[in-house]
Design an enzyme around this catalytic site. Structure first.
Site, mmCIF file in Angstrom:
data_model
loop_
_atom_site.group_PDB
_atom_site.id
_atom_site.type_symbol
_atom_site.label_atom_id
_atom_site.label_comp_id
_atom_site.label_asym_id
_atom_site.label_seq_id
_atom_site.Cartn_x
_atom_site.Cartn_y
_atom_site.Cartn_z
ATOM 1 N N SER A 10 -11.064 -0.873 -0.336
ATOM 2 C CA SER A 10 -9.779 -0.806 0.406
ATOM 3 C C SER A 10 -10.008 -1.213 1.796
ATOM 4 C CB SER A 10 -9.202 0.487 0.375
ATOM 5 O OG SER A 10 -8.350 0.790 -0.864
ATOM 6 N N HIS A 50 -3.309 5.982 3.974
ATOM 7 C CA HIS A 50 -4.148 4.590 3.416
ATOM 8 C C HIS A 50 -3.693 3.352 3.948
ATOM 9 C CE1 HIS A 50 -5.849 1.933 0.505
ATOM 10 N NE2 HIS A 50 -6.755 2.703 0.231
ATOM 11 N N ASP A 65 0.946 -1.198 -0.005
ATOM 12 C CA ASP A 65 -0.115 -0.022 -0.043
ATOM 13 C C ASP A 65 0.732 1.513 -0.041
ATOM 14 O OD1 ASP A 65 -2.327 1.894 0.915
ATOM 15 O OD2 ASP A 65 -3.352 -0.268 0.809
#
Length: 395
Positions: free
Chosen positions: A345, A171, A139
């Site tokens: 996600s 994120h 990520d």
């Protein structure tokens, strides 16, 4: 940051036949004058950018810098007997999450001790912790000094040129938290990690702006496979149009990873606008051998943004909590170290965490781990085209 209309990088991916890395290197040199070096584990971003090509030997895939005439010669070699099997342009991918905007609902659930996501997947009732299981999250990196992870060993590697693994985006930290964060956060709030004792491998394959490319992802997968990770979580992707074929190169890489006991789990995508529009599962989650994850909300309804099965190319395999998900963030003050966001996600690391629990409980790997995830999922009364086998459940 890439322009929204840009979908490829100018580099190419080359799939080689099984166990033919050396022969593939010779053939690429013979037909196109490309000098590709072999990589047993992974390479630095600078080496990947500067070289003619790099072959990730465990995956049997090369990433090459090639001029148009070289690409044409490689393409012609696909039709001839030899080790070169497929040539594809390298795609740009991005993080798949958005801030929570009105579609919350978690207030309906008591989250004073554990998040609604942990409760929904049954993690709070499981005796498994993920201990001894290596779980990779590819990520935007990881906030290495986050107080909730004090005392935890987190192995890191950056596959983004000029950027350390430290997560300036947030994120990646959020996804690592859902997959393997704490049950008793040092900085307060509810417990939010599924496999809270798993061994975390944080690979930075997306930049601080939230973008990356296929080569960086393959680099991260090769690193995870070489390090014996049972699970790879990828909350990233690229949108595709209906009927777009899946990547043969990522499909073969996923099959070869499974043969090495590494299961790849990826986000289905956030391009739907339900009920008016259901968008197809994106790249690379649309590959048959990559487990594709859709998102549900606290009411066990399909999230409005979650991509679905719309044709014969890609499908949703399972679902996870993906709306109003509380997890750690890259903030530097107590009130910015956690955040609620939404997306497939957020569903993906929940599934990856459950995979780690199952791997610990049953010593399952590869295809057996895939089967156990599917078999133990809870049916939701929703179309399988939206949630696959259902909501994953802890052992």
């Amino acid at each position: 940051m890439p322009e929204e209309t840009t979908t490829t990088t100018g580099r190419y991916l080359v799939l080689l036949e099984d166990n033919s890395a050396a022969a593939g290197a010779r053939e690429m040199n013979r037909v196109a004058g490309i000098n590709a070096a072999g990589a047993v584990e992974s390479v630095t971003p600078a080496d990947l950018e500067a070289s003619d090509g790099i072959i990730f030997q465990d995956l049997g895939v090369a990433v090459v810098n090639a001029a148009p005439d070289q690409v044409n010669r490689l393409a012609r070699a696909v039709d001839e007997p030899g080790p070169i099997s497929v040539v594809e342009p390298e795609r740009i991918v991005r993080a798949l999450a958005t801030p929570v905007q009105g579609e919350t609902g978690a207030a309906q659930v008591d989250e004073s001790v554990f998040t609604w996501g942990l409760q929904a997947v049954g993690a709070t009732l499981s005796s498994a912790s993920g201990a001894g299981i290596r779980l990779a999250v590819l990520d935007t990196g990881f906030t290495v000094d986050h107080p909730d992870f004090a005392g935890r060993t987190v192995l890191t590697n950056s596959f983004i040129k000029g950027e350390t693994v430290d997560d300036a985006h947030g994120h990646g930290t959020h996804c690592i938290g859902s997959a393997a964060g704490p049950r008793e956060p040092a900085s307060g709030g509810p417990g939010y990690g599924v496999a809270y004792e798993a061994e975390i491998y944080a690979g930075k394959v997306l930049s601080n702006a939230g973008f990356g490319d296929d080569g960086g992802i393959l680099n991260g997968i090769a690193w995870a496979v070489a390090n014996g990770c049972a699970v790879v979580s990828m909350s990233l992707g690229a949108a595709v149009k209906p009927g777009t074929p899946h990547s043969q190169i990522f499909e073969q890489a996923a099959q070869r990873a499974l043969a090495r006991n590494t299961l790849i789990i990826a986000a289905a995508g956030n391009e739907s606008q339900r009920p008016a529009k259901v968008a197809p599962v994106g790249h690379p989650a649309n590959c048959p051998s990559i487990m594709s994850v859709g998102a549900i909300d606290v009411d066990r309804a399909t999230a409005r943004f979650s991509c679905g099965t719309v044709d014969t190319v890609g499908q949703v395999d399972v679902a996870g909590p993906g709306v109003d998900v509380h997890s750690c963030w890259n903030g530097t003050t107590p009130d910015t170290r956690h955040k609620r966001i939404q997306g497939t996600s957020m569903a993906t690391p929940h599934v990856a965490g459950i995979a780690a629990l199952l791997a610990q409980q049953h010593n399952a790997r590869g295809w057996e781990l895939w089967a156990r995830l599917m078999q133990s999922a809870r049916r939701l009364g929703l179309p399988s085209t939206d949630v696959g086998a259902g909501l994953v459940q802890a052992p």
